[in-house]
Design a protein around this motif. Structure first.
Motif, mmCIF file in Angstrom:
data_model
loop_
_atom_site.group_PDB
_atom_site.id
_atom_site.type_symbol
_atom_site.label_atom_id
_atom_site.label_comp_id
_atom_site.label_asym_id
_atom_site.label_seq_id
_atom_site.Cartn_x
_atom_site.Cartn_y
_atom_site.Cartn_z
ATOM 1 N N VAL A 155 -9.272 -0.973 14.242
ATOM 2 C CA VAL A 155 -9.380 -2.047 13.236
ATOM 3 C C VAL A 155 -10.698 -2.794 13.425
ATOM 4 O O VAL A 155 -11.389 -3.115 12.450
ATOM 5 C CB VAL A 155 -8.181 -2.999 13.339
ATOM 6 C CG1 VAL A 155 -8.387 -4.238 12.474
ATOM 7 C CG2 VAL A 155 -6.897 -2.286 12.931
ATOM 8 N N ILE A 203 -0.216 -5.551 6.954
ATOM 9 C CA ILE A 203 -1.374 -4.890 7.568
ATOM 10 C C ILE A 203 -2.048 -5.858 8.532
ATOM 11 O O ILE A 203 -1.833 -7.075 8.448
ATOM 12 C CB ILE A 203 -2.392 -4.428 6.495
ATOM 13 C CG1 ILE A 203 -2.922 -5.640 5.714
ATOM 14 C CG2 ILE A 203 -1.800 -3.382 5.575
ATOM 15 C CD1 ILE A 203 -4.040 -5.298 4.772
ATOM 16 N N ALA A 223 -7.691 3.016 6.203
ATOM 17 C CA ALA A 223 -7.550 2.419 7.530
ATOM 18 C C ALA A 223 -6.144 2.621 8.079
ATOM 19 O O ALA A 223 -5.968 2.936 9.277
ATOM 20 C CB ALA A 223 -7.879 0.929 7.472
ATOM 21 N N ILE A 224 -5.114 2.477 7.236
ATOM 22 C CA ILE A 224 -3.742 2.668 7.693
ATOM 23 C C ILE A 224 -3.509 4.124 8.079
ATOM 24 O O ILE A 224 -2.859 4.425 9.095
ATOM 25 C CB ILE A 224 -2.748 2.233 6.599
ATOM 26 C CG1 ILE A 224 -2.908 0.743 6.284
ATOM 27 C CG2 ILE A 224 -1.316 2.520 7.047
ATOM 28 C CD1 ILE A 224 -2.723 -0.169 7.462
ATOM 29 N N SER A 242 -13.698 -2.973 10.687
ATOM 30 C CA SER A 242 -13.912 -4.290 10.081
ATOM 31 C C SER A 242 -15.285 -4.867 10.418
ATOM 32 O O SER A 242 -15.730 -5.812 9.762
ATOM 33 C CB SER A 242 -12.824 -5.265 10.551
ATOM 34 O OG SER A 242 -11.535 -4.747 10.286
ATOM 35 N N LEU A 270 -8.045 -6.374 7.971
ATOM 36 C CA LEU A 270 -8.157 -5.355 6.936
ATOM 37 C C LEU A 270 -7.830 -5.893 5.544
ATOM 38 O O LEU A 270 -8.087 -5.216 4.538
ATOM 39 C CB LEU A 270 -7.221 -4.174 7.248
ATOM 40 C CG LEU A 270 -7.506 -3.394 8.529
ATOM 41 C CD1 LEU A 270 -6.484 -2.281 8.700
ATOM 42 C CD2 LEU A 270 -8.920 -2.825 8.516
ATOM 43 N N GLN A 271 -7.266 -7.101 5.464
ATOM 44 C CA GLN A 271 -6.780 -7.614 4.184
ATOM 45 C C GLN A 271 -7.855 -7.668 3.097
ATOM 46 O O GLN A 271 -7.603 -7.272 1.955
ATOM 47 C CB GLN A 271 -6.149 -8.993 4.380
ATOM 48 C CG GLN A 271 -5.438 -9.516 3.132
ATOM 49 C CD GLN A 271 -4.720 -10.825 3.422
ATOM 50 O OE1 GLN A 271 -5.079 -11.537 4.348
ATOM 51 N NE2 GLN A 271 -3.703 -11.132 2.622
ATOM 52 N N ARG A 301 -10.427 -5.820 2.695
ATOM 53 C CA ARG A 301 -11.156 -4.576 2.516
ATOM 54 C C ARG A 301 -10.567 -3.735 1.393
ATOM 55 O O ARG A 301 -9.373 -3.796 1.103
ATOM 56 C CB ARG A 301 -11.168 -3.768 3.814
ATOM 57 C CG ARG A 301 -11.843 -4.481 4.984
ATOM 58 C CD ARG A 301 -11.984 -3.550 6.173
ATOM 59 N NE ARG A 301 -12.804 -2.391 5.835
ATOM 60 C CZ ARG A 301 -14.124 -2.364 5.950
ATOM 61 N NH1 ARG A 301 -14.771 -3.435 6.395
ATOM 62 N NH2 ARG A 301 -14.795 -1.284 5.635
ATOM 63 N N ASP A 302 -11.414 -2.907 0.800
ATOM 64 C CA ASP A 302 -10.991 -2.020 -0.285
ATOM 65 C C ASP A 302 -10.456 -0.688 0.240
ATOM 66 O O ASP A 302 -9.882 0.080 -0.532
ATOM 67 C CB ASP A 302 -12.169 -1.747 -1.237
ATOM 68 C CG ASP A 302 -12.649 -3.015 -1.925
ATOM 69 O OD1 ASP A 302 -11.810 -3.925 -2.150
ATOM 70 O OD2 ASP A 302 -13.857 -3.113 -2.228
ATOM 71 N N ASP A 303 -10.697 -0.421 1.506
ATOM 72 C CA ASP A 303 -10.287 0.872 2.062
ATOM 73 C C ASP A 303 -9.083 0.730 2.983
ATOM 74 O O ASP A 303 -8.990 1.406 4.010
ATOM 75 C CB ASP A 303 -11.453 1.520 2.803
ATOM 76 C CG ASP A 303 -11.991 0.642 3.928
ATOM 77 O OD1 ASP A 303 -11.578 -0.524 4.014
ATOM 78 O OD2 ASP A 303 -12.826 1.141 4.725
ATOM 79 N N CYS A 304 -8.168 -0.159 2.617
ATOM 80 C CA CYS A 304 -7.002 -0.402 3.479
ATOM 81 C C CYS A 304 -6.164 0.866 3.661
ATOM 82 O O CYS A 304 -5.667 1.140 4.758
ATOM 83 C CB CYS A 304 -6.130 -1.504 2.874
ATOM 84 S SG CYS A 304 -6.794 -3.169 3.120
ATOM 85 N N ILE A 354 0.861 -1.181 0.000
ATOM 86 C CA ILE A 354 0.000 0.000 0.000
ATOM 87 C C ILE A 354 0.899 1.233 0.000
ATOM 88 O O ILE A 354 1.810 1.361 0.823
ATOM 89 C CB ILE A 354 -0.923 0.000 1.233
ATOM 90 C CG1 ILE A 354 -1.895 -1.180 1.176
ATOM 91 C CG2 ILE A 354 -1.691 1.315 1.352
ATOM 92 C CD1 ILE A 354 -2.746 -1.319 2.408
#
Length: 609
Positions: free
Chosen positions: A545, A515, A528-529, A549, A519-520, A522-525, A482
């Protein structure tokens, strides 16, 4: 009746912590009330005249005979210990024999007493140093009445340094309430300037007494358990030297104002008649009263309280253990209501740390911390025995007109002797809650034998995920990484602190190569980070998280998905609130529903037949 009050030997006096404890009206009340409790009193009347610096404490305890009254106010005279070895076997609230003696140097002291079974009572007035200056027979019911007048009359500077009368009365009230929590079976009547100030009625348990002291807390907001736990292994055959010492204690001089008896008791080698006295058994008792976190909490940690063997004490280690056990169950900057009472073997305690005995040394502190944590986890879990609960939302309770008394938490473990081993053994089996329907794609309607619950799906799932992350914080590698843009040094440091692999990937670019596992998919990683980079410890990251999630409100779920979520949620350690402190469920009791829909009406009468 032979005298039981005797002067302590000199070598014992030198082993007793010295210090001044008669420093206010509240301290006088505490000393005299503790004497009454040691005398086995079940009814105590405290009368105060603060402007006149006068206090009177009357009780229905065992009383004193003439010989004991003549000895009671002399220095270091007590009926509760005889030798230095008895300092390791303290069963009473007082044992030093100095408070009455100190009072004779600071005030005018008068005692009326009649022993149980005695035909005659006596009135004595004491002079400086505890010498009897007047004796006369008097009519009095069995028990003792102690009157302290003109307190600090010979020390005007002491009076001037004390708080206002109103503040001192507040301290007196707090002192009596603390003692009442440790002795719920006592009837209290408190008078101020010849007018009744407040009363505390006896209760079967401390949990039933607390609403008298905290009127905003209802009985249904509290849960109380009593557990029998084994003593630490190395305390079974503890032997002590004749010298009273610990790694942190020291010998101090005996010229002090300390604690006392006012009533005779059996010798320390025989059982005391007081109900709080710990018995020499291989087990200790733990009583825990908890304000359920989805129902009540405080702005300050003023109701995290610990009592040991009948006395409220300051134990930062145990208080911090309690606060840690409630971590992530309450809203931000809120604190629990929790009262812990340990009745443990006297050889586990050194009462000699502080003259007022409010600070102690407790042996095997780590062991007791573990037992307390397990007990709190057990209280906060949801078991099959406490599924039937009262409606606890005020608006709904008014709507249903439900009486809260029938909705208490009836916790009664099947095998209390094993609760210290398996604190979660009372958790419900799956399907004790049955998913019925979904409301607004947000709330799960769950049925059980005692009624129905509404469970908010997002925060229930958040609780499940948070505890999984706490138990197993896994970071998984990702490919491709990412890419984040324009991170500050503090953000980079924060991500590294919680275990993420992050490295420069060009000018103002950073590559994150692993990560948190949830979160793996998900499209919004990336978002989230970035959220995790803004600060907080590892637990804060785990909460973030879990929240991101968890299943969103507005998401449709079929019956199997709802049932799976309910089963997983019931198994969590703290199922009552989410990690942010929000309540997860609302219970609607069957009896409350029946009253609202008037199902107890006789058929036909509602139609005028």
């Amino acid at each position: 009746m032979a005298s039981t009050i005797q002067a302590l030997p000199t070598e014992v006096v030198y082993l007793i912590t010295a210090g001044e404890v008669i420093d206010s009206l509240a301290s006088v009340v505490r000393e005299l009330v503790e004497n009454s409790l040691d005398a086995g009193a079940t009814r105590i009347v405290v009368s105060l005249w603060p402007q006149q610096w006068r206090i009177r404490v009357a009780d229905n305890g065992c009383g004193m005979n003439l010989d004991d009254l003549q000895q009671a106010a002399t220095a270091h005279s007590t009926s509760k210990i005889r030798s230095s070895a008895d300092l390791w076997k303290i069963h009473s609230l007082g044992f030093r024999g100095e408070a009455l003696h100190s009072l004779t140097t600071l005030a005018d002291l008068e005692i009326l007493s009649r022993p149980v079974g005695g035909k005659l009572g006596w009135r004595m007035i004491y002079g400086d140093g505890g010498k009897v200056v007047q004796v006369e027979a008097t009519a009095i019911a069995p028990g003792t009445v102690v009157t302290v007048s003109h307190l600090f009359g010979n020390c005007s500077s002491r009076r001037q340094g004390l708080p206002t009368a109103a503040q001192q009365m507040k301290a007196v009230q707090a002192t009596i309430q603390q003692i009442a929590l440790c002795h719920p079976h006592i009837t209290w009547q408190i008078w101020q300037n010849d007018r009744q100030w407040f009363t505390i009625c006896p209760a079967a348990t401390t949990g039933q007494l607390i609403p008298q002291i905290l009127p905003q807390v209802r009985q249904g907001d509290l849960q109380e358990i009593k557990l029998e736990i084994p003593n630490p292994l190395n305390s079974e055959h503890r032997t002590q030297n004749s010298e009273f010492s610990t790694p942190n204690s020291s010998l101090l001089t005996p010229n002090s104002s300390l604690l006392t008896p006012n009533s005779p008791l059996p010798t320390p080698h025989s059982p005391l008649p007081t109900p709080h006295s710990p018995l020499p058994t291989p087990h200790s008792a733990l009583t825990l009263v908890v304000g359920l976190p989805d129902r009540c909490h405080r702005h300050r940690p003023d109701w995290v309280r610990v009592a040991i063997n009948g006395r409220m004490v300051k134990t930062p280690e145990l208080e911090q253990t309690i606060l840690s056990a409630f971590h992530r169950t309450l809203p931000r900057d809120r604190y629990p209501i929790c009262f812990l009472h340990l009745a443990i073997s006297p050889d586990q305690i050194n009462w000699n740390r502080n003259p007022a005995k409010t600070e102690i040394y407790l042996n095997e502190i780590i062991y007791w911390q573990e037992q307390i944590t397990q007990a709190i986890n057990q209280v906060l879990s949801i078991s099959s025995t406490n599924l039937k609960e009262t409606v606890h939302t005020t608006r709904v309770s008014k709507l249903l007109k439900a009486a809260e008394a029938k909705g208490g938490y009836n916790f009664n473990p099947q095998n209390p002797n094993e609760n210290h081993k398996t604190p979660n053994s009372s958790l419900p089996t799956p399907n004790s809650l049955k998913a019925v329907a979904q409301v607004s794609n947000t709330y799960i309607v769950a049925e059980h034998s005692g009624g129905m619950w509404l469970v908010e799906q997002h925060i229930a799932h958040e609780r499940v995920l948070y505890e999984k992350l706490c138990d197993d914080w896994q970071l998984v590698p990702i490919e491709p990484p990412i890419i984040l843009y324009q991170l500050s040094p503090a953000q980079v440091s924060q991500l590294q602190r919680i275990g993420l692999e992050i490295e420069p990937f060009g000018e103002q670019l950073w590559a994150v190569r692993n990560i948190p596992a949830p979160l793996q998919p998900r499209d919004d990683c990336a978002e989230a980070i970035l959220e995790l980079s803004w600060g907080g410890d590892l637990q804060t990251a785990q909460v973030a998280v879990a929240c991101r999630s968890a299943i969103r409100n507005g998401t449709a779920m079929n019956n199997q998905e709802m049932q799976t979520l309910l089963d997983n949620w019931q198994r969590t350690r703290n199922p009552r609130t989410c990690p942010h402190g929000r309540p997860i469920y609302l219970s609607l009791e069957e009896s409350a529903l029946a009253r609202f829909f008037r199902r107890n009406w006789v058929i036909g009468k509602s139609h005028g037949i």
